[in-house]
Design a protein around this motif. Structure first.
Motif, mmCIF file in Angstrom:
data_model
loop_
_atom_site.group_PDB
_atom_site.id
_atom_site.type_symbol
_atom_site.label_atom_id
_atom_site.label_comp_id
_atom_site.label_asym_id
_atom_site.label_seq_id
_atom_site.Cartn_x
_atom_site.Cartn_y
_atom_site.Cartn_z
ATOM 1 N N GLY A 1 0.809 -1.166 0.071
ATOM 2 C CA GLY A 1 0.091 0.049 -0.111
ATOM 3 C C GLY A 1 0.828 1.178 0.111
ATOM 4 N N ARG A 2 0.286 2.382 -0.122
ATOM 5 C CA ARG A 2 0.887 3.594 -0.108
ATOM 6 C C ARG A 2 0.667 4.525 1.198
ATOM 7 N N PRO A 3 1.910 4.378 1.931
ATOM 8 C CA PRO A 3 1.714 5.094 3.315
ATOM 9 C C PRO A 3 1.660 6.594 3.214
ATOM 10 N N TYR A 4 1.744 7.315 1.848
ATOM 11 C CA TYR A 4 1.895 8.524 1.793
ATOM 12 C C TYR A 4 0.436 9.153 1.433
ATOM 13 N N PRO A 5 0.090 10.622 1.562
ATOM 14 C CA PRO A 5 -1.069 11.024 1.291
ATOM 15 C C PRO A 5 -1.544 10.984 -0.413
ATOM 16 N N GLU A 6 -2.655 11.057 -0.561
ATOM 17 C CA GLU A 6 -3.111 11.024 -2.021
ATOM 18 C C GLU A 6 -2.615 12.240 -2.687
ATOM 19 N N HIS A 7 -2.143 12.042 -3.947
ATOM 20 C CA HIS A 7 -1.680 13.217 -4.656
ATOM 21 C C HIS A 7 -2.511 13.328 -5.724
ATOM 22 N N ARG A 8 -3.314 12.640 -6.193
ATOM 23 C CA ARG A 8 -4.235 12.822 -7.467
ATOM 24 C C ARG A 8 -3.738 13.408 -8.629
ATOM 25 N N TRP B 1 1.837 13.278 -14.518
ATOM 26 C CA TRP B 1 3.106 12.592 -14.246
ATOM 27 C C TRP B 1 4.084 12.967 -15.513
ATOM 28 N N ALA B 2 3.371 13.090 -16.632
ATOM 29 C CA ALA B 2 4.300 13.277 -17.999
ATOM 30 C C ALA B 2 5.387 14.624 -17.991
ATOM 31 N N LYS B 3 4.769 15.586 -17.243
ATOM 32 C CA LYS B 3 5.336 16.939 -16.796
ATOM 33 C C LYS B 3 6.579 16.812 -15.842
ATOM 34 N N ILE B 4 6.841 15.923 -15.331
ATOM 35 C CA ILE B 4 7.911 15.500 -14.336
ATOM 36 C C ILE B 4 9.116 14.900 -15.061
ATOM 37 N N PRO B 5 10.167 15.663 -15.070
ATOM 38 C CA PRO B 5 11.354 14.988 -15.843
ATOM 39 C C PRO B 5 11.847 13.574 -15.310
ATOM 40 N N PRO B 6 12.146 12.483 -15.973
ATOM 41 C CA PRO B 6 12.925 11.489 -15.125
ATOM 42 C C PRO B 6 14.194 11.745 -14.630
ATOM 43 N N HIS C 1 6.827 5.541 -11.892
ATOM 44 C CA HIS C 1 6.486 6.571 -10.853
ATOM 45 C C HIS C 1 6.971 6.599 -9.659
ATOM 46 N N VAL C 2 7.650 7.362 -9.003
ATOM 47 C CA VAL C 2 8.438 7.196 -7.527
ATOM 48 C C VAL C 2 7.654 8.236 -6.808
ATOM 49 N N VAL C 3 7.182 8.336 -5.539
ATOM 50 C CA VAL C 3 6.795 9.265 -4.673
ATOM 51 C C VAL C 3 7.749 9.451 -3.396
ATOM 52 N N GLN C 4 8.197 10.404 -3.198
ATOM 53 C CA GLN C 4 9.320 10.831 -2.297
ATOM 54 C C GLN C 4 8.472 11.409 -1.254
ATOM 55 N N TRP C 5 8.489 10.802 -0.126
ATOM 56 C CA TRP C 5 7.774 11.114 1.184
ATOM 57 C C TRP C 5 8.339 10.774 2.475
ATOM 58 N N HIS C 6 8.754 12.023 3.216
ATOM 59 C CA HIS C 6 9.531 11.794 4.646
ATOM 60 C C HIS C 6 10.804 11.073 4.336
ATOM 61 N N ALA D 1 13.340 7.564 -13.613
ATOM 62 C CA ALA D 1 12.141 7.356 -12.800
ATOM 63 C C ALA D 1 11.587 8.771 -12.897
ATOM 64 N N ARG D 2 10.290 9.029 -13.013
ATOM 65 C CA ARG D 2 9.672 10.218 -12.560
ATOM 66 C C ARG D 2 9.345 10.375 -11.150
ATOM 67 N N VAL D 3 9.879 11.311 -10.361
ATOM 68 C CA VAL D 3 9.925 11.307 -9.160
ATOM 69 C C VAL D 3 9.040 12.568 -8.558
ATOM 70 N N LEU D 4 7.756 12.111 -7.824
ATOM 71 C CA LEU D 4 7.001 13.350 -7.481
ATOM 72 C C LEU D 4 7.459 13.507 -5.774
ATOM 73 N N ASP D 5 8.158 14.702 -5.689
ATOM 74 C CA ASP D 5 8.636 15.026 -4.351
ATOM 75 C C ASP D 5 7.514 15.554 -3.373
ATOM 76 N N LEU D 6 6.949 14.821 -2.526
ATOM 77 C CA LEU D 6 5.788 15.487 -1.640
ATOM 78 C C LEU D 6 6.432 16.055 -0.523
ATOM 79 N N ASP D 7 7.801 15.900 0.064
ATOM 80 C CA ASP D 7 8.478 16.599 0.909
ATOM 81 C C ASP D 7 8.702 18.096 0.645
#
Length: 99
Positions: free
Chosen positions: A9-16, A22-27, A61-66, A91-97
């Motif tokens: 599962g995903r321990p981070y908050p929903e990012h929607r 995602w395509a706008k995030i450079p790998p 797709h990778v999510v950075q969280w904490h 990978a495309r990394v979404l930085d929620l931090d």
């Protein structure tokens, strides 16, 4: 060891984010041993299928969280990279931090 950890599962908050977002995030390069998966199981048929990496985004797709990196989508691509003895993948990394 391929991944840092195998999660469920995903321990981070929903990012929607949608595919076009995602395509706008450079790998960027990410080490496989820094990733925590969000799935415990993968269909072996999907992994070994010739077209398993044909559809969808070219990059996982990778999510950075904490401070941790969670592999949200693209587990089959990451495993294929490991099977080819690669230590990194793009990978495309979404930085929620940073949000």
């Amino acid at each position: 060891m391929i991944f840092k950890s195998v999660g469920e599962g995903r321990p981070y908050p929903e990012h929607r984010l949608e595919s076009r977002d995602w395509a706008k995030i450079p790998p960027r390069q990410v080490r496989l041993d820094q990733l925590i998966t969000t799935k415990r199981e993968l269909d072996l048929h999907s992994l070994l299928a010739r077209d398993s990496t044909f559809y969808g985004d070219l990059f996982p797709h990778v999510v950075q969280w904490h401070g941790e990196l969670y592999l949200e989508d693209g587990l089959h691509r990451a495993l294929r990279a490991a099977l080819h003895q690669r230590l990194v993948l793009h990978a495309r990394v979404l930085d929620l931090d940073a949000q």
